[in-house]
Write an enzyme that holds these catalytic residues in place. Structure first.
Site, mmCIF file in Angstrom:
data_model
loop_
_atom_site.group_PDB
_atom_site.id
_atom_site.type_symbol
_atom_site.label_atom_id
_atom_site.label_comp_id
_atom_site.label_asym_id
_atom_site.label_seq_id
_atom_site.Cartn_x
_atom_site.Cartn_y
_atom_site.Cartn_z
ATOM 1 C CD GLU A 159 -49.003 29.254 17.492
ATOM 2 O OE1 GLU A 159 -48.430 28.165 17.343
ATOM 3 O OE2 GLU A 159 -50.033 29.569 16.837
ATOM 4 C CB CYS B 22 -54.017 37.210 14.841
ATOM 5 S SG CYS B 22 -55.177 35.930 15.366
ATOM 6 C CB CYS C 238 -58.434 26.800 24.041
ATOM 7 S SG CYS C 238 -60.089 27.441 23.736
ATOM 8 C CB CYS D 186 -62.805 23.804 18.347
ATOM 9 S SG CYS D 186 -63.744 25.198 19.034
ATOM 10 C CB CYS E 158 -58.981 24.283 17.339
ATOM 11 S SG CYS E 158 -57.826 25.538 17.925
ATOM 12 C CB SER F 22 -65.936 30.916 16.167
ATOM 13 O OG SER F 22 -64.852 31.811 16.186
ATOM 14 C CG HIS G 63 -66.735 27.368 12.966
ATOM 15 N ND1 HIS G 63 -66.277 28.344 12.110
ATOM 16 C CD2 HIS G 63 -66.053 27.534 14.131
ATOM 17 C CE1 HIS G 63 -65.353 29.066 12.717
ATOM 18 N NE2 HIS G 63 -65.199 28.601 13.938
ATOM 19 C CB CYS H 37 -54.755 28.806 15.601
ATOM 20 S SG CYS H 37 -54.645 29.657 17.183
#
Length: 354
Positions: free
Chosen positions: A84, A110, A117, A121, A124, A222, A224, A341
């Site tokens: 994406e 972006c 990945c 996370c 995510c 990141s 968080h 995302c």
């Protein structure tokens, strides 16, 4: 076939040398995808190029446009996988020589750096599909190039680039660094390093290594969470690189005196939005030229996490600003399309499986 967007001009084995600049001009200034259309090249060179290189390694599979101007693209790769890319539209105000305020549309791309990945996370959607492979330099560069082509931007149009899409940039270190150099190159996309921001979940040794590259880009972390226990729940990689190691690595990273290190803090209702967390965040960032970006969690089907209220976001921000920490709330964009995302990719995969 080699991907020509994976190369800097000087790396192309083409003679005479002035032909390299001509080729790059056709690709990056005129958005040409076919070597036959490069009118000032001799026929023999065109044939050589066609036999050795491809120009654009991406195809547009799906495109969604939100009412706020945000555009989300699902892009197909040559091996059938997808990633994406998001094009964010925003207003930017500047003063002219007479002090008049000029408002202009600005765009931020972006960019994704991996198919899937490894970080995993818990909040995510990209993590659900697991890790497939790294993107090549060309597949990273072409995302920016394709956004410019789709919008028909001339080579003078200023863009910001954020490496905050699918994947962990520092987990694809070599290809990422190469892509940044190509995107910055004056004969390629020529986007100033100060307009590029790399976001990482915090691979501390590679943050330190990136500091030695002298790329001139901005850094975003990141974060968080403000304690290791919660951060390990949200970002399992924290077990290997805890908060202390990440903060120490950030302190070694060279940042332009006019800039700050951006700390991204995804606010999840009832998880990390309390006053104690805000106060601890202030202490954690002591001694760092930092800016905190509070981000609303965007819910997606299947998640147990919830979006915080506007009041909670503002309360969290106010605690930070009263303590002298620069803090902004990132207003969610593209809420009427597949905003989270990985959501557009997930939607496409579900359609294929039904």
């Amino acid at each position: 076939m080699k991907e020509i967007m994976s190369y800097l001009p000087d790396e192309l084995e083409i003679e005479p040398k002035f032909r390299k600049k001509q080729i790059f001009n056709w690709i990056y200034d005129k958005y040409i995808e076919n070597f036959d259309d490069m009118k000032n090249l001799p026929k023999t060179l065109k044939e050589e190029l066609k036999n050795e290189y491809i120009i654009n390694p991406l195809t547009i599979i799906n495109r969604e446009i939100a009412t706020d101007g945000t555009e989300k693209f699902l892009l197909g790769l040559k091996d059938g996988h997808t990633v994406e890319t998001v094009l964010l539209k925003m207003k930017e105000e500047e003063s002219d020589d007479e002090g008049n305020i000029i408002s202009e549309d600005r765009y931020t791309v972006c960019v994704s750096c991996q198919v899937g990945c490894k970080v995993g996370c818990s909040f995510c959607l990209t993590a659900k599909g697991g890790f497939v492979r790294n993107l090549t330099p060309a597949e990273i560069v072409a995302q920016v190039w394709l956004m410019k082509k789709v919008k028909n931007f001339n080579n003078q149009k200023t863009l910001n680039v954020v490496y905050m899409g699918m994947g962990e940039p520092l987990d694809n270190y070599n290809n990422m660094v190469k892509a940044i150099k190509i995107i910055s190159n004056e004969n390629a996309l020529h986007i100033a390093p100060r307009r590029q921001t790399l976001s990482t979940s915090g691979i501390a040794p590679k943050i330190e290594k990136l500091a030695t590259e002298d790329l001139g880009i901005n850094l975003a972390i990141s974060l968080h969470a403000v304690d290791d226990k919660l951060r390990e729940e949200l970002i399992p990689m924290n077990k290997a690189y805890n908060i202390h190691s990440v903060i120490q690595a950030v302190k070694k990273f060279p940042i332009d005196k006019r800039k700050k290190v951006l700390f991204e803090y995804l606010v999840i209702d009832g998880i990390n939005d309390d006053e104690k967390s805000a106060t601890k965040l202030v202490k954690l960032l002591n001694g760092i030229r930092a800016k905190v970006n509070l981000i609303y969690f965007n819910p997606y089907p299947g998640t147990n996490y919830k979006r915080p209220t506007k009041q909670k976001m503002e309360n969290f921000r106010d605690i930070l600003t009263k303590k002298g920490v620069i803090c902004t709330i990132r207003e969610s964009k593209g809420m009427d399309i597949s905003a989270a995302c990985g959501q557009l990719r997930e939607k496409e995969c579900n359609c294929e499986n039904n």
